[in-house]
Write an enzyme that holds these catalytic residues in place. Structure first.
Site, PDB file in Angstrom:
ATOM      1  N   TYR A  80       4.475  37.058 -21.253  1.00 17.02           N
ATOM      2  CA  TYR A  80       5.480  37.506 -20.281  1.00 17.02           C
ATOM      3  C   TYR A  80       5.180  36.911 -18.904  1.00 17.02           C
ATOM      4  O   TYR A  80       6.062  36.362 -18.243  1.00 17.02           O
ATOM      5  CB  TYR A  80       5.497  39.039 -20.231  1.00 17.02           C
ATOM      6  CG  TYR A  80       6.317  39.604 -19.110  1.00 17.02           C
ATOM      7  CD1 TYR A  80       7.714  39.576 -19.162  1.00 17.02           C
ATOM      8  CD2 TYR A  80       5.708  40.171 -17.995  1.00 17.02           C
ATOM      9  CE1 TYR A  80       8.468  40.098 -18.122  1.00 17.02           C
ATOM     10  CE2 TYR A  80       6.462  40.697 -16.958  1.00 17.02           C
ATOM     11  CZ  TYR A  80       7.847  40.655 -17.027  1.00 17.02           C
ATOM     12  OH  TYR A  80       8.580  41.166 -15.991  1.00 17.02           O
TER      13      TYR A  80
ATOM     14  N   GLU B  78      12.623  48.212 -15.946  1.00 16.27           N
ATOM     15  CA  GLU B  78      11.688  48.620 -14.880  1.00 16.27           C
ATOM     16  C   GLU B  78      11.806  50.124 -14.636  1.00 16.27           C
ATOM     17  O   GLU B  78      10.806  50.797 -14.411  1.00 16.27           O
ATOM     18  CB  GLU B  78      11.965  47.858 -13.579  1.00 16.27           C
ATOM     19  CG  GLU B  78      11.477  46.429 -13.566  1.00 16.27           C
ATOM     20  CD  GLU B  78       9.990  46.270 -13.274  1.00 16.27           C
ATOM     21  OE1 GLU B  78       9.292  47.257 -12.968  1.00 16.27           O
ATOM     22  OE2 GLU B  78       9.518  45.131 -13.359  1.00 16.27           O
TER      23      GLU B  78
ATOM     24  N   TRP C  78       3.571  48.747 -17.568  1.00 19.87           N
ATOM     25  CA  TRP C  78       4.614  47.779 -17.897  1.00 19.87           C
ATOM     26  C   TRP C  78       4.418  47.258 -19.318  1.00 19.87           C
ATOM     27  O   TRP C  78       5.384  47.014 -20.032  1.00 19.87           O
ATOM     28  CB  TRP C  78       4.630  46.646 -16.876  1.00 19.87           C
ATOM     29  CG  TRP C  78       5.675  45.625 -17.163  1.00 19.87           C
ATOM     30  CD1 TRP C  78       5.488  44.307 -17.423  1.00 19.87           C
ATOM     31  CD2 TRP C  78       7.099  45.828 -17.238  1.00 19.87           C
ATOM     32  NE1 TRP C  78       6.689  43.678 -17.655  1.00 19.87           N
ATOM     33  CE2 TRP C  78       7.697  44.596 -17.552  1.00 19.87           C
ATOM     34  CE3 TRP C  78       7.924  46.943 -17.097  1.00 19.87           C
ATOM     35  CZ2 TRP C  78       9.079  44.434 -17.709  1.00 19.87           C
ATOM     36  CZ3 TRP C  78       9.293  46.785 -17.253  1.00 19.87           C
ATOM     37  CH2 TRP C  78       9.849  45.539 -17.552  1.00 19.87           C
TER      38      TRP C  78
END
Length: 185
Positions: free
Chosen positions: A16, A38, A46
């Site tokens: 990512y 988010e 995350w």
């Protein structure tokens, strides 16, 4: 280990970081999806959300704002047992509210992307970090964007989460100097 990628060794996170995080994204639908994701990671890592991304895509119609905006309480009830997403009713309802806000912003500004990028005058801002300890977690632009998004019904997007989104979407270039994934402006 990659210091720029927050010191992680997790291959999903590294991929990512190397391919997505901090690369300027001007696609309205892609930006909506990232912002919605988010909002789901408030209070979580995350990486947890990254691992659940595909399930969220299935649960929320591949993040099609029109389809999401039509979701009902019955749909949210069904999502409370949907596999591999965070089963927090308020967070799930927030995505529906965000889709409605997205559609309103598209109508008023002609583009969700144009709206978001206006906070950085249409160009990424390089934060020129040399070391991880220089990183900040919020600034005035993020505070203003958070406030403005809330006016459109966006939820779970406080200033710190919005700042994180701005980094992830490439509005801010928060890659460390010398990181091979640092975008060229």
């Amino acid at each position: 280990m990659n210091a720029c990628a927050f010191g992680t060794t997790d291959p999903i996170y590294l991929d990512y970081h190397n391919k997505v995080w901090g690369q300027p994204d001007f696609n309205s639908l892609s930006l909506f999806k990232l912002l919605a994701l988010e909002s789901q990671h408030a209070g979580l890592s995350w990486l947890t959300i990254l691992k659940k991304k595909e399930a969220y895509e299935k649960a929320f119609h591949q993040f099609d704002p029109i389809k999401i905006s039509k979701m009902t309480e019955k749909d949210i009830n069904a999502l409370m047992t949907f596999p591999n997403i965070v089963h927090n009713r308020k967070k799930l309802e927030a995505i529906v509210s965000q889709a409605k806000g997205y559609l309103q912003i598209e109508k008023e500004y002609g583009s969700f992307s144009k709206f978001l990028w206006s906070y950085v005058d249409g160009h990424p801002i390089d934060l020129h970090y040399k070391t991880p300890s220089e990183r900040i977690t919020v600034d005035e632009r993020a505070k203003q964007l958070s406030k403005d998004l809330k006016a459109y019904g966006f939820k779970f997007l406080g200033p710190v989460t919005v700042f994180s989104f701005m980094e992830a979407a490439g509005l801010y270039d928060a890659h460390l100097e010398g990181c091979p994934s640092k975008p060229n402006h």
